[in-house]
Design a protein around this motif. Structure first.
Motif, mmCIF file in Angstrom:
data_model
loop_
_atom_site.group_PDB
_atom_site.id
_atom_site.type_symbol
_atom_site.label_atom_id
_atom_site.label_comp_id
_atom_site.label_asym_id
_atom_site.label_seq_id
_atom_site.Cartn_x
_atom_site.Cartn_y
_atom_site.Cartn_z
ATOM 1 N N ARG A 194 0.778 -1.222 0.118
ATOM 2 C CA ARG A 194 -0.069 0.116 -0.114
ATOM 3 C C ARG A 194 0.551 1.214 -0.007
ATOM 4 O O ARG A 194 0.725 2.131 -0.614
ATOM 5 C CB ARG A 194 -0.951 -0.274 1.225
ATOM 6 C CG ARG A 194 -2.015 -1.034 1.138
ATOM 7 C CD ARG A 194 -2.911 -1.002 2.418
ATOM 8 N NE ARG A 194 -3.795 -1.826 2.370
ATOM 9 C CZ ARG A 194 -5.117 -1.714 1.937
ATOM 10 N NH1 ARG A 194 -5.194 -0.599 1.139
ATOM 11 N NH2 ARG A 194 -5.959 -2.672 1.961
ATOM 12 N N ALA A 195 1.970 1.325 0.846
ATOM 13 C CA ALA A 195 2.647 2.403 1.101
ATOM 14 C C ALA A 195 3.580 2.726 -0.155
ATOM 15 O O ALA A 195 3.960 3.844 -0.648
ATOM 16 C CB ALA A 195 3.719 2.501 2.260
ATOM 17 N N ALA A 196 3.745 1.565 -1.119
ATOM 18 C CA ALA A 196 4.769 1.822 -2.193
ATOM 19 C C ALA A 196 4.011 2.541 -3.266
ATOM 20 O O ALA A 196 4.480 3.292 -4.379
ATOM 21 C CB ALA A 196 5.117 0.188 -2.782
ATOM 22 N N LYS A 197 2.436 2.599 -3.262
ATOM 23 C CA LYS A 197 1.838 3.164 -4.352
ATOM 24 C C LYS A 197 1.644 4.715 -4.125
ATOM 25 O O LYS A 197 0.951 5.360 -4.819
ATOM 26 C CB LYS A 197 0.230 2.436 -4.430
ATOM 27 C CG LYS A 197 0.675 1.135 -4.983
ATOM 28 C CD LYS A 197 -0.871 0.384 -5.050
ATOM 29 C CE LYS A 197 -0.871 -1.113 -5.224
ATOM 30 N NZ LYS A 197 -2.048 -1.760 -5.143
ATOM 31 N N VAL A 198 1.982 5.300 -2.559
ATOM 32 C CA VAL A 198 1.704 6.516 -2.369
ATOM 33 C C VAL A 198 2.506 7.601 -3.111
ATOM 34 O O VAL A 198 3.819 7.555 -3.179
ATOM 35 C CB VAL A 198 1.966 6.619 -0.815
ATOM 36 C CG1 VAL A 198 1.836 8.050 -0.347
ATOM 37 C CG2 VAL A 198 0.962 5.673 -0.068
ATOM 38 N N LYS A 199 1.579 8.391 -3.641
ATOM 39 C CA LYS A 199 2.405 9.505 -4.290
ATOM 40 C C LYS A 199 1.840 10.914 -3.668
ATOM 41 O O LYS A 199 2.623 12.250 -3.634
ATOM 42 C CB LYS A 199 1.533 9.696 -5.920
ATOM 43 C CG LYS A 199 2.068 8.561 -6.630
ATOM 44 C CD LYS A 199 1.485 8.648 -8.134
ATOM 45 C CE LYS A 199 1.813 7.680 -8.751
ATOM 46 N NZ LYS A 199 3.164 7.444 -9.365
#
Length: 179
Positions: A12-17
């Motif tokens: 989930r955190a890897a997708k945070v922009k």
């Protein structure tokens, strides 16, 4: 879920922009101190501030959405280079939706850290919902991740580092401080 390592949370955190921060109880410990003239004073954590700056440097946008209006928050956001700041009003969903439209982002590309029930409309929509250990039970039961550090005591730094690690940018960011 607890603050323990969780592969779903890493994904989930890897997708945070865009990472959005609440203020009272998250960027501060939630205390309000009043000066002699009746002005509310807030205390911010320096390590949290550096965490935000490093997260920005890694390419993640940052924002503040707070129910309270405070000149101290305006000043802190300016000091940290947080361009997107909305203060005032318990309706946090409207500025959230406007920010997504402005930045052309999907909800799953956003992280939000909050601590109280006014944060639930955003927490229930974002891809990476985070709270602090001093957050309300109603919030804890609806987030993906709970930090180990309390609000105003390093929780923001912790979540910033979590996102950078999930995006494999932490070591590169850290290298600039190695002699």
């Amino acid at each position: 879920m607890s603050a323990a390592f969780n592969l779903d949370n890493v994904a989930r955190a890897a997708k945070v922009k865009l990472m959005i921060f609440d203020v009272d109880g998250v960027l501060t410990d939630g205390s309000l101190h009043y000066g002699a003239e009746g002005e509310a004073l807030k205390t911010f954590n320096v390590q949290d501030g550096l965490g935000i700056k490093l997260l920005q440097e890694s390419g993640v946008l940052t924002a503040i959405i707070s129910a309270r209006r405070s000149p101290q928050v305006t000043a802190r956001a300016r000091d940290l280079g947080i361009e997107f700041v909305h203060q005032g009003g318990h309706d946090k969903l409207t500025p959230f939706k406007a920010l997504l439209a402005q930045l052309n982002l999907a909800e799953e590309q956003v992280g939000f850290i909050g601590d109280d029930v006014v944060d639930l409309p955003i927490l229930s929509r974002v891809g990476f919902a985070v709270s602090v250990p001093n957050g309300r039970p109603e919030v804890h039961s609806r987030v993906h991740h709970i930090t180990e550090a309390a609000g105003g005591k390093g929780a923001v730094r912790e979540v910033c580092e979590f996102v950078m690690r999930a995006q494999n940018s932490y070591d590169k960011i850290l290298n600039q401080f190695m002699a």
